[in-house]
Scaffold this motif. Structure first.
Motif, PDB file in Angstrom:
ATOM      1  N   ILE A   1       6.076  -0.099 -24.386  1.00 40.58           N
ATOM      2  CA  ILE A   1       5.706  -0.279 -22.979  1.00 40.58           C
ATOM      3  C   ILE A   1       6.823  -1.019 -22.244  1.00 40.58           C
ATOM      4  CG2 ILE A   1       4.055  -1.293 -21.363  1.00 40.58           C
ATOM      5  CD1 ILE A   1       2.936   1.061 -22.912  1.00 40.58           C
ATOM      6  N   LEU A   2       7.219  -0.480 -21.087  1.00 41.35           N
ATOM      7  CA  LEU A   2       8.255  -1.077 -20.247  1.00 41.35           C
ATOM      8  C   LEU A   2       7.673  -1.316 -18.859  1.00 41.35           C
ATOM      9  CD1 LEU A   2      11.328  -1.795 -19.874  1.00 41.35           C
ATOM     10  CD2 LEU A   2      11.620   0.560 -19.075  1.00 41.35           C
ATOM     11  N   LEU A   3       7.944  -2.484 -18.297  1.00 42.74           N
ATOM     12  CA  LEU A   3       7.517  -2.812 -16.945  1.00 42.74           C
ATOM     13  C   LEU A   3       8.725  -2.806 -16.020  1.00 42.74           C
ATOM     14  CD1 LEU A   3       5.078  -5.822 -17.604  1.00 42.74           C
ATOM     15  CD2 LEU A   3       4.557  -3.380 -17.539  1.00 42.74           C
ATOM     16  N   LEU A   4       8.597  -2.128 -14.887  1.00 40.16           N
ATOM     17  CA  LEU A   4       9.650  -2.090 -13.876  1.00 40.16           C
ATOM     18  C   LEU A   4       9.115  -2.576 -12.550  1.00 40.16           C
ATOM     19  CD1 LEU A   4      11.263   1.451 -14.402  1.00 40.16           C
ATOM     20  CD2 LEU A   4      11.953  -0.713 -15.448  1.00 40.16           C
ATOM     21  N   ARG A   5       9.879  -3.445 -11.890  1.00 42.35           N
ATOM     22  CA  ARG A   5       9.599  -3.772 -10.494  1.00 42.35           C
ATOM     23  C   ARG A   5      10.610  -3.007  -9.656  1.00 42.35           C
ATOM     24  NH1 ARG A   5       8.623  -9.658  -7.553  1.00 42.35           N
ATOM     25  NH2 ARG A   5       7.732  -8.762  -5.659  1.00 42.35           N
ATOM     26  N   LEU A   6      10.106  -2.110  -8.812  1.00 43.44           N
ATOM     27  CA  LEU A   6      10.959  -1.211  -8.052  1.00 43.44           C
ATOM     28  C   LEU A   6      11.260  -1.765  -6.670  1.00 43.44           C
ATOM     29  CD1 LEU A   6       9.152   2.138  -8.932  1.00 43.44           C
ATOM     30  CD2 LEU A   6      11.169   1.154 -10.047  1.00 43.44           C
ATOM     31  N   ALA A   7      12.455  -1.504  -6.188  1.00 43.67           N
ATOM     32  CA  ALA A   7      12.798  -1.829  -4.809  1.00 43.67           C
ATOM     33  C   ALA A   7      12.001  -0.928  -3.871  1.00 43.67           C
ATOM     34  CB  ALA A   7      14.290  -1.643  -4.571  1.00 43.67           C
ATOM     35  N   PRO A   8      11.591  -1.440  -2.702  1.00 38.65           N
ATOM     36  CA  PRO A   8      10.828  -0.598  -1.764  1.00 38.65           C
ATOM     37  C   PRO A   8      11.591   0.644  -1.329  1.00 38.65           C
ATOM     38  CG  PRO A   8      10.718  -2.914  -1.132  1.00 38.65           C
ATOM     39  CD  PRO A   8      11.740  -2.819  -2.212  1.00 38.65           C
ATOM     40  N   THR A   9      12.913   0.625  -1.465  1.00 35.78           N
ATOM     41  CA  THR A   9      13.731   1.743  -0.993  1.00 35.78           C
ATOM     42  C   THR A   9      13.977   2.812  -2.057  1.00 35.78           C
ATOM     43  OG1 THR A   9      15.691   0.443  -1.564  1.00 35.78           O
ATOM     44  CG2 THR A   9      14.922   0.323   0.720  1.00 35.78           C
ATOM     45  N   VAL A  10      13.451   2.620  -3.258  1.00 33.94           N
ATOM     46  CA  VAL A  10      13.709   3.585  -4.322  1.00 33.94           C
ATOM     47  C   VAL A  10      13.121   4.944  -3.928  1.00 33.94           C
ATOM     48  CG1 VAL A  10      11.601   3.165  -5.663  1.00 33.94           C
ATOM     49  CG2 VAL A  10      13.680   3.913  -6.821  1.00 33.94           C
ATOM     50  N   THR A  11      13.856   6.001  -4.244  1.00 32.12           N
ATOM     51  CA  THR A  11      13.420   7.341  -3.857  1.00 32.12           C
ATOM     52  C   THR A  11      12.684   8.018  -5.003  1.00 32.12           C
ATOM     53  OG1 THR A  11      15.448   8.424  -4.623  1.00 32.12           O
ATOM     54  CG2 THR A  11      15.425   7.548  -2.347  1.00 32.12           C
TER      55      THR A  11
ATOM     56  N   LYS B   1       0.834  -1.201   0.000  1.00 35.89           N
ATOM     57  CA  LYS B   1       0.000   0.000   0.000  1.00 35.89           C
ATOM     58  C   LYS B   1       0.869   1.252   0.000  1.00 35.89           C
ATOM     59  CE  LYS B   1      -3.781   2.301   2.414  1.00 35.89           C
ATOM     60  NZ  LYS B   1      -4.709   2.252   3.560  1.00 35.89           N
ATOM     61  N   SER B   2       1.961   1.243   0.788  1.00 38.34           N
ATOM     62  CA  SER B   2       2.817   2.423   0.833  1.00 38.34           C
ATOM     63  C   SER B   2       3.560   2.599  -0.490  1.00 38.34           C
ATOM     64  CB  SER B   2       3.801   2.321   1.995  1.00 38.34           C
ATOM     65  OG  SER B   2       4.726   1.280   1.789  1.00 38.34           O
ATOM     66  N   ILE B   3       3.928   1.500  -1.152  1.00 34.66           N
ATOM     67  CA  ILE B   3       4.556   1.598  -2.466  1.00 34.66           C
ATOM     68  C   ILE B   3       3.599   2.241  -3.452  1.00 34.66           C
ATOM     69  CG2 ILE B   3       5.437   0.256  -4.419  1.00 34.66           C
ATOM     70  CD1 ILE B   3       6.456  -1.787  -2.367  1.00 34.66           C
ATOM     71  N   ARG B   4       2.347   1.817  -3.413  1.00 31.65           N
ATOM     72  CA  ARG B   4       1.348   2.385  -4.310  1.00 31.65           C
ATOM     73  C   ARG B   4       1.165   3.872  -4.048  1.00 31.65           C
ATOM     74  NH1 ARG B   4      -4.989   0.537  -4.471  1.00 31.65           N
ATOM     75  NH2 ARG B   4      -5.607   1.739  -6.274  1.00 31.65           N
ATOM     76  N   CYS B   5       1.083   4.235  -2.764  1.00 30.63           N
ATOM     77  CA  CYS B   5       0.937   5.647  -2.411  1.00 30.63           C
ATOM     78  C   CYS B   5       2.157   6.447  -2.854  1.00 30.63           C
ATOM     79  CB  CYS B   5       0.727   5.799  -0.907  1.00 30.63           C
ATOM     80  SG  CYS B   5      -0.855   5.156  -0.328  1.00 30.63           S
ATOM     81  N   PHE B   6       3.341   5.828  -2.732  1.00 31.21           N
ATOM     82  CA  PHE B   6       4.571   6.499  -3.145  1.00 31.21           C
ATOM     83  C   PHE B   6       4.545   6.798  -4.639  1.00 31.21           C
ATOM     84  CE2 PHE B   6       8.695   5.556  -5.175  1.00 31.21           C
ATOM     85  CZ  PHE B   6       9.359   6.722  -4.823  1.00 31.21           C
ATOM     86  N   ILE B   7       4.147   5.802  -5.438  1.00 28.98           N
ATOM     87  CA  ILE B   7       4.092   6.003  -6.884  1.00 28.98           C
ATOM     88  C   ILE B   7       3.082   7.089  -7.224  1.00 28.98           C
ATOM     89  CG2 ILE B   7       3.465   4.898  -9.068  1.00 28.98           C
ATOM     90  CD1 ILE B   7       4.531   2.267  -7.799  1.00 28.98           C
ATOM     91  N   LEU B   8       1.922   7.051  -6.557  1.00 29.86           N
ATOM     92  CA  LEU B   8       0.908   8.063  -6.795  1.00 29.86           C
ATOM     93  C   LEU B   8       1.424   9.444  -6.428  1.00 29.86           C
ATOM     94  CD1 LEU B   8      -1.969   8.818  -7.544  1.00 29.86           C
ATOM     95  CD2 LEU B   8      -2.657   8.278  -5.203  1.00 29.86           C
ATOM     96  N   LEU B   9       2.142   9.526  -5.293  1.00 29.49           N
ATOM     97  CA  LEU B   9       2.686  10.807  -4.856  1.00 29.49           C
ATOM     98  C   LEU B   9       3.685  11.334  -5.878  1.00 29.49           C
ATOM     99  CD1 LEU B   9       2.436  12.685  -2.392  1.00 29.49           C
ATOM    100  CD2 LEU B   9       4.469  11.598  -1.461  1.00 29.49           C
ATOM    101  N   CYS B  10       4.513  10.428  -6.397  1.00 27.10           N
ATOM    102  CA  CYS B  10       5.460  10.838  -7.434  1.00 27.10           C
ATOM    103  C   CYS B  10       4.730  11.418  -8.632  1.00 27.10           C
ATOM    104  CB  CYS B  10       6.287   9.626  -7.893  1.00 27.10           C
ATOM    105  SG  CYS B  10       7.481   9.031  -6.683  1.00 27.10           S
ATOM    106  N   LEU B  11       3.655  10.773  -9.032  1.00 31.32           N
ATOM    107  CA  LEU B  11       2.905  11.217 -10.201  1.00 31.32           C
ATOM    108  C   LEU B  11       2.303  12.592  -9.993  1.00 31.32           C
ATOM    109  CD1 LEU B  11       1.080   7.918 -11.105  1.00 31.32           C
ATOM    110  CD2 LEU B  11       2.502   9.212 -12.655  1.00 31.32           C
ATOM    111  N   VAL B  12       1.772  12.820  -8.775  1.00 32.94           N
ATOM    112  CA  VAL B  12       1.029  14.051  -8.528  1.00 32.94           C
ATOM    113  C   VAL B  12       1.936  15.222  -8.216  1.00 32.94           C
ATOM    114  CG1 VAL B  12      -0.663  15.121  -7.013  1.00 32.94           C
ATOM    115  CG2 VAL B  12      -0.980  12.768  -7.761  1.00 32.94           C
ATOM    116  N   LEU B  13       3.022  14.981  -7.461  1.00 32.22           N
ATOM    117  CA  LEU B  13       3.795  16.084  -6.927  1.00 32.22           C
ATOM    118  C   LEU B  13       5.037  16.430  -7.728  1.00 32.22           C
ATOM    119  CD1 LEU B  13       3.611  15.274  -3.128  1.00 32.22           C
ATOM    120  CD2 LEU B  13       2.140  16.768  -4.467  1.00 32.22           C
ATOM    121  N   ASN B  14       5.551  15.502  -8.513  1.00 29.13           N
ATOM    122  CA  ASN B  14       6.814  15.760  -9.188  1.00 29.13           C
ATOM    123  C   ASN B  14       6.571  16.158 -10.634  1.00 29.13           C
ATOM    124  OD1 ASN B  14       9.402  15.650 -10.383  1.00 29.13           O
ATOM    125  ND2 ASN B  14      10.061  14.265  -8.758  1.00 29.13           N
ATOM    126  N   PRO B  15       6.821  17.386 -10.995  1.00 29.84           N
ATOM    127  CA  PRO B  15       6.521  17.842 -12.353  1.00 29.84           C
ATOM    128  C   PRO B  15       7.333  17.133 -13.420  1.00 29.84           C
ATOM    129  CG  PRO B  15       7.822  19.485 -11.159  1.00 29.84           C
ATOM    130  CD  PRO B  15       7.428  18.452 -10.163  1.00 29.84           C
TER     131      PRO B  15
END
Length: 466
Positions: free
Chosen positions: A146-156, A5-19
């Motif tokens: 299309i590229l698929l990535l599996r990210l480490a939980p620690t990715v910033t 859930k936190s990974i999903r929120c992190f990705i969403l946050l990246c999408l919304v906040l990072n221009p």
């Protein structure tokens, strides 16, 4: 370690906040339950609605309505969000609980947009229903750009932003259970080469093209003289174990059949489920017990409720990410058996992870060994947590075109008289796909009697019943 859930929120946050992650042509549209996140500038409403449709929402709209939208908000209730972007038209939100859903609350099912007093002019949103598939020249395929990535939980956030900026890519979607993001690369990208390069980047656990897999349906054949078609099985009882048939879909004339619990289009979420190829309908009929294979015998199990999932497009292709969507739908709708009447010699690390996740969630996966007797492993049947199925003739002998090898765990009758054709007319068809759908029904019958049975126990029982 962060939760999924936190990974999903992190990705969403990246999408919304990072221009850096938002290209002008790629609006951010994310629906979480009843809350919408939107970031768009001069974006046509139709593009926003297509992205909502990709997340499983059916859209009906008056074709005359398509204003440009500029908006930016996060986690706004869907009603307030629609009111804020639709200034001069009306809308209706339709909520529904799926018949097979184990969740208690209904979910948003459809959005209707229309001029006041003219709701009857709303039409189902037209959208693309097929994958854009590229051949690699060696018998393998991938989805274009299309590229698929599996990210480490620690990715910033900064590392992800830098990577996307370097690639000129944008995030289209995320598969939260496994921390996988789906990226769109620039037009005409060499996706396999990029995946190989990106796989070595810090924070990237796996990088793959969205591998595409062709459907190999059964072959029309001639039924042996004097062999009669067995009658259908008794219909499924209330509360019977359901089989999710992940295939080419379900023909519309069968969608209201009593054995159909739910239907979903994993290729084009939000679209009406159909079946241009016929193969998915064939497999649904066998899994449901409406058709029994020739030579099935007296121990034929009762019918099973079916969750029909369209995972193959009209050209006969599916992809790793499409299959992940289908697996999620099967789990969410309470299926215990996943019937996969297809296979490919292409193995994917991410698909193997998704299959393992499904098995960990309690799904028993049953897959076809293939209709070419090469002895080569075919996936997903050859994954350790899947039951690989070969085909038999009505007399119990091995069908001469059935694949073989250590990964084939069981064999079952593989010929059937079918009222729906595969790319052709109704008739008698042969293939490991038929044997797979029938085995899936047998597995469901075992789980009806013993809900706690695992794969090893089920294989033991199947062997004893043969």
């Amino acid at each position: 370690m962060k939760s999924t859930k936190s990974i999903r929120c992190f990705i969403l946050l990246c999408l919304v906040l990072n221009p850096l992650l938002l290209q002008a042509a790629e609006p951010v549209v994310r629906l979480d339950g009843d809350r919408l996140t939107l970031q768009a500038r001069d974006t046509r409403l139709s593009e926003i609605l297509e992205l909502l449709s990709d997340q499983g929402i059916r859209i009906r709209i008056d074709p005359r309505i398509n204003p440009e939208i500029t908006a930016a908000f996060k986690n706004r209730p869907i009603g307030a969000a629609m009111t804020s972007i639709l200034k001069s038209v009306d809308y209706a939100l339709i909520w529904r609980k799926e018949k097979a859903s184990v969740a208690g609350e209904p979910r948003l099912w459809e959005i209707r947009i229309f001029y006041k007093g003219q709701e009857e002019r709303a039409r189902l949103l037209k959208k693309g229903v097929n994958l854009t598939v590229v051949s690699n020249g060696d018998g393998t395929y991938h989805v274009k750009d299309i590229l698929l990535l599996r990210l480490a939980p620690t990715v910033t956030e900064a590392a992800l932003a830098a990577l996307l900026d370097q690639l000129g890519a944008s995030i289209l979607d995320a598969y939260a259970p496994l921390g996988i993001v789906r990226l769109r690369l620039p037009h005409g990208s060499d996706v396999p080469a990029i995946a190989e390069t990106v796989a070595g980047y810090p924070g990237v656990q796996t990088a793959e093209p969205d591998h595409a897999y062709p459907l190999e349906g059964g072959r029309q054949t001639t039924r042996a003289a004097g062999s009669a078609s067995p009658p259908p099985s008794p219909p499924p009882s209330a509360g019977a174990t359901s089989v999710a048939v992940m295939d080419s879909g379900l023909r519309s004339d069968y969608e209201n059949s009593p054995f159909v619990q739910a239907a979903y289009d994993a290729v084009s979420p939000g679209a009406e489920v159909g079946d241009e190829l016929g193969h998915g309908t064939q497999m649904a009929l066998i899994a449901a017990g409406a058709v029994n294979p020739l030579g099935a015998g007296s121990n034929t199990p009762a019918g099973s409720p079916v969750v029909a999932i369209r995972a193959f497009d009209d050209n006969g292709f599916t992809s790793t990410y499409t299959l992940m969507r289908g697996i999620d739908y099967a789990i969410e709708n309470g299926s215990r058996v996943l019937s996969l009447s297809w296979g490919s010699e292409t193995s994917s690390t991410l698909l193997a992870s998704a299959v393992r996740y499904a098995a960990d969630k309690g799904l028993i996966l049953v897959a076809a060994a293939g209709n070419s007797p090469t002895g080569n492993p075919v996936y997903p049947a050859a994954y350790d947590n899947v039951i690989g199925v070969g085909a038999l003739n009505p007399n119990g002998d091995a069908w001469d075109q059935s694949n073989f090898g250590d990964f084939v765990a069981v064999s079952a009758p593989g010929l059937a008289d079918l009222p729906v054709g595969y790319k052709g007319d109704p008739g008698t068809y042969a293939g490991t796909s038929i044997a797979t759908a029938y085995t899936a029904r047998r597995v469901a019958a075992i789980l009806n009697r013993n809900p706690d049975a695992d794969r090893a126990t089920i294989l033991k029982i199947l062997a004893e019943e043969n």
